[in-house]
Design a protein around this motif. Structure first.
Motif, PDB file in Angstrom:
ATOM      1  N   ASN A 152       0.937   4.171   0.927  1.00 17.57           N
ATOM      2  CA  ASN A 152       2.429   4.723   0.339  1.00 17.57           C
ATOM      3  C   ASN A 152       3.032   4.239   1.813  1.00 17.57           C
ATOM      4  N   GLY A 173       7.036   4.073  -2.741  1.00 17.19           N
ATOM      5  CA  GLY A 173       5.544   3.762  -3.434  1.00 17.19           C
ATOM      6  C   GLY A 173       4.726   2.828  -3.135  1.00 17.19           C
ATOM      7  N   ASN A 174       3.699   2.075  -3.209  1.00 21.00           N
ATOM      8  CA  ASN A 174       2.507   1.844  -2.274  1.00 21.00           C
ATOM      9  C   ASN A 174       3.014   0.206  -3.069  1.00 21.00           C
TER      10      ASN A 174
END
Length: 182
Positions: A152, A173-174
């Motif tokens: 992340n 986010g990822n």
């Protein structure tokens, strides 16, 4: 029996009006954490790809961060895509850390781009490091990373163009790291 009716009606109206308070009629939409904003328009960012731009083992690395409004499987697939929003910058560092980077020399931001036969066509260029005399050149830029783990990343970015227009963005986010990142 009749004297109770006005009291019951008054009680009923009091309950109806008190249950409809103003805060029940207002709603706030949560702010989208993955977006960049230019000229008052928000462009969603769906995926991040982070690459080690270093081509030799002894040289300091440039870590490239690419953001798209498409999924990473769409971007890395061989399908043609249109209406692609794209943000790219690289950070001259050996590894990403939770800090602010103020020297961003390589960057590009565009909208309405496309992938045709796996080749990216930028569409409308909002920011580019190609021509220092152009309005789309950045007079300043910074990236602040507040969280970076193996899966992340959370960061914000701001670029000010030579014409004074500002592009801001954020991503939480990822990410996909095809060649591994420290």
């Amino acid at each position: 029996m009749k004297p109770r009716r006005p009291y019951l009606m008054a009680l009923l109206f009091a309950l109806i009006f008190s249950s409809c308070s103003p805060e029940d009629n207002t709603s706030t939409t949560p702010e989208d954490p993955n977006v960049f904003i230019f000229n008052g328009v928000s462009y969603p960012l769906v995926s991040a790809i982070i690459t080690d731009e270093n081509t030799t083992t002894n040289a300091p690395s440039d870590i490239g961060i690419s953001l798209f409004n498409k999924t990473s499987s769409e971007i890395t697939g061989n399908e043609d895509l249109d209406t692609v929003a794209f943000v790219y910058f690289d950070i001259h560092t050996g590894s990403l850390e939770n800090t602010t980077y103020d020297t961003i020399e390589d960057y590009d931001i565009s909208i309405n781009g496309s992938f045709v036969d796996s080749e990216f066509n930028p569409g409308t260029i909002l920011l580019s490091d190609n021509d220092p005399d152009a309005d789309v050149f950045a007079q300043s830029g910074s990236v602040t990373i507040t969280n970076f783990t193996a899966y992340n990343i959370v960061f914000t970015f701001t670029f000010t163009r030579t014409d004074g227009q500002v592009i801001t963005g954020r991503y939480d986010g990822n990410y996909l790291a095809p060649n591994g990142i420290n």
